[in-house]
Design a protein around this motif. Structure first.
Motif, short mmCIF file in Angstrom:
data_model
loop_
_atom_site.label_atom_id
_atom_site.label_comp_id
_atom_site.label_asym_id
_atom_site.label_seq_id
_atom_site.Cartn_x
_atom_site.Cartn_y
_atom_site.Cartn_z
N HIS A 338 65.99 20.91 30.20
CA HIS A 338 66.89 22.01 29.89
C HIS A 338 68.32 21.47 29.85
O HIS A 338 68.64 20.45 30.48
CB HIS A 338 66.76 23.15 30.90
N SER A 339 69.16 22.15 29.08
CA SER A 339 70.53 21.70 28.86
C SER A 339 71.50 22.63 29.57
O SER A 339 71.38 23.85 29.50
CB SER A 339 70.84 21.66 27.36
N ASP A 340 72.45 22.03 30.25
CA ASP A 340 73.53 22.75 30.89
C ASP A 340 74.82 22.23 30.27
O ASP A 340 75.34 21.20 30.70
CB ASP A 340 73.49 22.54 32.40
N ASN A 345 68.90 17.81 31.61
CA ASN A 345 68.17 17.63 32.86
C ASN A 345 66.67 17.58 32.59
O ASN A 345 66.14 18.44 31.87
CB ASN A 345 68.46 18.78 33.82
N ALA A 349 64.29 24.88 33.01
CA ALA A 349 65.33 25.77 33.54
C ALA A 349 64.74 26.63 34.66
O ALA A 349 63.62 27.17 34.53
CB ALA A 349 65.89 26.64 32.43
#
Length: 553
Positions: A338-340, A345, A349
């Motif tokens: 998942h992208s923040d 990462n 999420a």
């Protein structure tokens, strides 16, 4: 008047300038021993590691030597240091202090013929490494005297008294003492000498104490020893294991114990609650003098078993053991990411992390260099793409590891290596492909010789029994990295590849177990540049990783 005042002021300023102290601190340049080798170097046990154990935090080195060398005049064959540190040693411990090298050396062939690297290692020895500061290292060398004493119908191991120079051997109750066959009598060690040679005649008379003269390989003189041989009390001819124990893993278990010389035990096992016993073939039982080892394979994970040991038709020991569970590798498919913002990462999420990357450090000045890709090994899900980049001011190797990224210290990362784990896989199956670039970034002078060579990827797995995860620090002044020779490592396997692998390849990394302890943590690391910890590698090197799996054979 004005001129005199100005002259006085000038003189005062001059005196003040002369009195100014140079309080600019010297730079911190750490002096570390990177490699240390001596003649006769060996492992402490047959399953151990021959290489020296180097602890950079405690500045200690431990290694072992066999009994072919004189530890009071032991020759150092390799001593490499960081940052061109100057080496100082205790002059009283050297054969010729003036001829001991003041700088590190890769081998004796690189030194002048007049050099002498022999030292007395009967006690731990201190080395002072001088840069702008002094760093004390302690080297502890233990000598392994490999004594092998085997008599016919011997019970247990021989008792060796080095102080009084006595050796006691116990034989089965029915064995005549005046006619004993001796298979091995290495009282002076594997490389020593014994006179008379007790193994020369077919049989020997031990009804009375026997005197022998013993010398180690490095000794010119011999010392008198006395050999005492006794019968154990018990029934005629009786003999049984005295300390048999079972060490169980996931799909196999090993039983070890003592036995009378010349005997071979029969090992059987069965599922608990059943009466269907499986008997190991004689060829599957290894007897070495008065000890035996046997391995039961093809067992079921997380299952209870019975075992029994039979000698000469008599059951001498029974017991029960349980195999370890088969633990799977979380997100080994690398499908979950998942992208923040610009930070990728390697977990779903709102999910639980098992893997992490160095992205958090890279994204302080750039974008993630470890991220998901659709280029998978089977056309399904996602894989991890690890790319080495030069991000503004520093080289960053694409990587992924079991653990967590703790924080960023300036431009350096602080990581936590290892996740809790308590099983015994036999292999790590990996799917990967690699694009190697020429090494064009050097972050540590010790690796300057790599410039212009092909970059290498590095994938490794380690099972350890650390008390807690290992904190990794990449700042040079306080660097703390993973060491595959760490004595806390139970099993290890690795892949290093320095050429292009344009399509996915599946490979099993076979774990080599070094001892029989139970793991507490598992460490798996993949990096697009092997020397990324030292900010060294090739810009644009890429490593694709997919479907990592633990195999239990």
């Amino acid at each position: 008047m004005e001129k005199n005042v100005l002259s006085s002021l000038f003189v005062s300023l001059l005196i003040s300038a002369c009195a100014v102290e140079n309080d600019i601190p010297y730079p911190i340049v750490e002096g570390s021993i990177l490699a240390f080798e001596v003649e006769g170097q060996c492992a402490e046990t047959p399953e151990g590691n021959v290489q020296a154990t180097i602890d950079k935090n405690k500045r200690t080195i431990q290694l072992f030597v066999n009994d072919s060398v004189d530890i009071t005049r032991l020759k150092i064959k390799k001593l490499t240091v960081s940052n061109q540190a100057r080496i100082l040693v205790d002059s009283t411990l050297c054969d010729n202090y003036a001829k001991f090298p003041a700088v590190g050396f890769e081998s004796l062939s690189t030194l002048p013929l007049s050099s002498n690297t022999r030292m007395d290692f009967t006690r731990p020895v201190s080395f002072i490494l001088q840069t702008y500061q002094d760093y004390e290292w302690r080297v502890d060398i233990q000598q392994v005297i490999e004594r092998n004493i085997i008599f016919e119908n011997q019970v247990g191991k021989a008792v060796v008294d080095d102080i009084n120079r006595n050796v006691v051997v116990y034989l089965a109750a029915g064995q005549p003492l005046n006619k004993v066959k001796v298979s091995a009598f290495d009282l002076g060690g594997k490389y020593g000498r014994v006179v008379p040679n007790l193994t020369a005649p077919a049989y020997y008379d031990f009804s009375e104490p026997v005197s022998v003269f013993v010398s180690h390989a490095w000794e010119e003189i011999s010392y008198e020893w006395t050999v005492y041989v006794y019968n154990i009390k018990g029934e005629e001819g009786g003999a049984s294991p005295t300390d048999a124990a079972v060490t169980a893993r996931t799909t196999q278990a090993t039983v070890k114990g003592s036995i009378s010389g010349g005997k071979t035990p029969q090992i059987e096992y069965a599922l608990s609650g059943t009466s269907e016993w499986t008997t190991l073939a004689v060829s599957q039982v290894t007897v070495n003098g008065t000890s035996f080892t046997a391995t039961m394979s093809g067992l079921q994970p997380a299952t209870s078993y019975l075992y029994r040991i039979t000698i000469d038709g008599d059951v001498t020991q029974t017991g029960e053991f349980s195999t370890a569970p088969q633990i799977l590798l979380p997100n080994g498919s690398f499908d979950d990411w998942h992208s923040d913002a610009k930070l990728w990462n390697p977990w779903a999420a709102n999910g639980t992390s098992f893997w992490d990357t160095g992205n958090r450090g890279a994204t302080t000045v750039g974008k993630s260099n470890s991220y998901p890709t659709d280029e998978t090994c089977n056309g399904k899900g996602q894989a991890g793409l690890l790319e080495s980049k030069y991000i503004i001011i520093k080289f960053a190797a694409g990587n992924i590891f079991t653990g967590s990224y703790l924080r960023t210290d300036g431009t350096n990362g602080i990581l936590s290596f290892g996740r809790e784990f308590s099983s015994f896989p036999s292999k790590l199956r990996v799917n990967y492909k690699y694009s190697s670039q020429t090494i064009n970034r050097i972050g540590d002078d010790d690796y300057a010789h790599l410039k212009g060579l092909p970059d290498s990827c590095h994938i490794y797995i380690a099972l350890t029994d650390w008390d807690q995860p290992l904190e990794i620090r990449t700042r040079p002044s306080e660097r703390q990295l993973f060491d595959k020779n760490d004595p806390s490592i139970i099993a290890y396997a690795e892949l290093i590849e320095g050429h292009d692998t344009p399509s996915y390849r599946q490979l099993d990394l076979e774990l080599k177990y070094r001892n029989e302890r139970t793991p507490k943590y598992i460490v798996i690391v993949a990096s697009a540049s092997k020397y990324g910890d030292f900010f060294t590698g090739g810009e644009g090197s890429k490593l694709w990783v997919d479907n990592f799996e633990l195999i239990y054979d």
